[in-house]
Design a protein around this motif. Sequence first.
Motif, PDB file in Angstrom:
ATOM      1  N   TRP A  18     -14.045 -21.876  46.704  1.00 36.62           N
ATOM      2  CA  TRP A  18     -13.713 -20.277  45.728  1.00 36.62           C
ATOM      3  C   TRP A  18     -14.110 -19.722  45.092  1.00 36.62           C
ATOM      4  O   TRP A  18     -13.870 -18.693  44.572  1.00 36.62           O
ATOM      5  N   ALA A  19     -15.851 -19.991  45.217  1.00 36.41           N
ATOM      6  CA  ALA A  19     -16.156 -19.094  44.542  1.00 36.41           C
ATOM      7  C   ALA A  19     -15.479 -17.354  45.345  1.00 36.41           C
ATOM      8  O   ALA A  19     -15.408 -16.384  44.904  1.00 36.41           O
ATOM      9  N   ALA A  20     -15.458 -17.661  46.825  1.00 30.99           N
ATOM     10  CA  ALA A  20     -15.201 -16.997  47.904  1.00 30.99           C
ATOM     11  C   ALA A  20     -13.594 -16.155  47.030  1.00 30.99           C
ATOM     12  O   ALA A  20     -13.503 -14.874  47.049  1.00 30.99           O
ATOM     13  N   LYS A  21     -12.623 -16.981  46.633  1.00 36.00           N
ATOM     14  CA  LYS A  21     -11.402 -16.403  46.580  1.00 36.00           C
ATOM     15  C   LYS A  21     -11.287 -15.823  45.050  1.00 36.00           C
ATOM     16  O   LYS A  21     -10.498 -14.778  44.980  1.00 36.00           O
ATOM     17  N   ILE A  22     -12.151 -16.607  43.746  1.00 36.94           N
ATOM     18  CA  ILE A  22     -12.575 -15.843  42.873  1.00 36.94           C
ATOM     19  C   ILE A  22     -12.851 -14.418  43.055  1.00 36.94           C
ATOM     20  O   ILE A  22     -13.439 -14.211  41.594  1.00 36.94           O
ATOM     21  N   ALA A  23     -13.569 -13.917  43.775  1.00 36.12           N
ATOM     22  CA  ALA A  23     -14.922 -13.013  43.384  1.00 36.12           C
ATOM     23  C   ALA A  23     -14.076 -12.396  43.225  1.00 36.12           C
ATOM     24  O   ALA A  23     -14.412 -11.780  41.865  1.00 36.12           O
ATOM     25  N   THR A  24     -13.052 -11.703  43.507  1.00 31.76           N
ATOM     26  CA  THR A  24     -12.347 -10.296  42.507  1.00 31.76           C
ATOM     27  C   THR A  24     -11.925 -10.864  41.408  1.00 31.76           C
ATOM     28  O   THR A  24     -11.986  -9.554  40.871  1.00 31.76           O
TER      29      THR A  24
ATOM     30  N   LYS B  76     -13.746 -12.396  39.119  1.00 34.10           N
ATOM     31  CA  LYS B  76     -14.732 -12.422  39.012  1.00 34.10           C
ATOM     32  C   LYS B  76     -15.049 -11.381  38.351  1.00 34.10           C
ATOM     33  O   LYS B  76     -15.717 -10.582  37.197  1.00 34.10           O
ATOM     34  N   ALA B  77     -15.101 -10.102  39.329  1.00 34.87           N
ATOM     35  CA  ALA B  77     -15.763  -8.569  39.045  1.00 34.87           C
ATOM     36  C   ALA B  77     -14.993  -7.798  38.533  1.00 34.87           C
ATOM     37  O   ALA B  77     -15.094  -7.292  37.456  1.00 34.87           O
TER      38      ALA B  77
ATOM     39  N   GLU C 174     -15.582  -8.997  34.353  1.00 33.97           N
ATOM     40  CA  GLU C 174     -17.168  -8.931  34.484  1.00 33.97           C
ATOM     41  C   GLU C 174     -17.017  -7.285  34.288  1.00 33.97           C
ATOM     42  O   GLU C 174     -18.526  -6.952  33.515  1.00 33.97           O
TER      43      GLU C 174
ATOM     44  N   HIS D 200     -17.328 -22.507  38.941  1.00 35.10           N
ATOM     45  CA  HIS D 200     -16.171 -21.859  38.750  1.00 35.10           C
ATOM     46  C   HIS D 200     -15.722 -22.234  37.053  1.00 35.10           C
ATOM     47  O   HIS D 200     -15.677 -21.552  36.062  1.00 35.10           O
TER      48      HIS D 200
ATOM     49  N   TRP E  68     -17.764 -20.262  34.142  1.00 38.69           N
ATOM     50  CA  TRP E  68     -17.449 -20.009  34.456  1.00 38.69           C
ATOM     51  C   TRP E  68     -16.507 -19.494  33.432  1.00 38.69           C
ATOM     52  O   TRP E  68     -16.118 -18.984  32.227  1.00 38.69           O
TER      53      TRP E  68
END
Length: 176
Positions: A49-55, A57-58, A61, A109, A112
């Motif tokens: 999930w972290a790998a997929k939601i990184a974009t 989140k960036a 943020e 996740h 956040w």
Amino acid sequence: MLAAADRLFAQSEIPGAVTMDAIALAACVGKGTLFRAFGNRDGLLDALWAAKIATLKASVESSAPPFDASTAPPDRLVAFLDAILMFKIANRHLIRARELSGGLLQSPHYQWMHAEARRCIMDAADTADMAYATYNAHSLLAGLHIDLIDEMLVQGLSLETIRKFQATRARNVLHP
């Protein structure tokens, strides 16, 4: 390992049926390697999930539009919830597996997403009432549970209708 897990979850009709054994086999690693890397199945799902939601989140943020200061706070909340909805639709296989495994509200996740929604509510409602913002952030995010989204789609609501109603609901929370 994450790519193999993602493939297996995407191909499975029943997310709970994807085992660590199956993921280890598909990734050509030992089961122990998976457990050392991720701790448990939820840890693996959280890493995926972290790998997929990184974009997303960036984007949020970095204050890129529509998450920048020039966007009205109610519009930022609506845009944030819409981005979460679209993320969940695009990654429903992963989200379904993680949401069904329990402990989701303690996942980094969800924490956040909740913190961002709460911040948007406090900005938009111009309130310092943390309890109000906390409750309503949870309430709005509950409407984005993948099983509920899937059920609404099965019942004939279009994705566009869900998005419209979600935006209306978010605005009503801010200005009842």
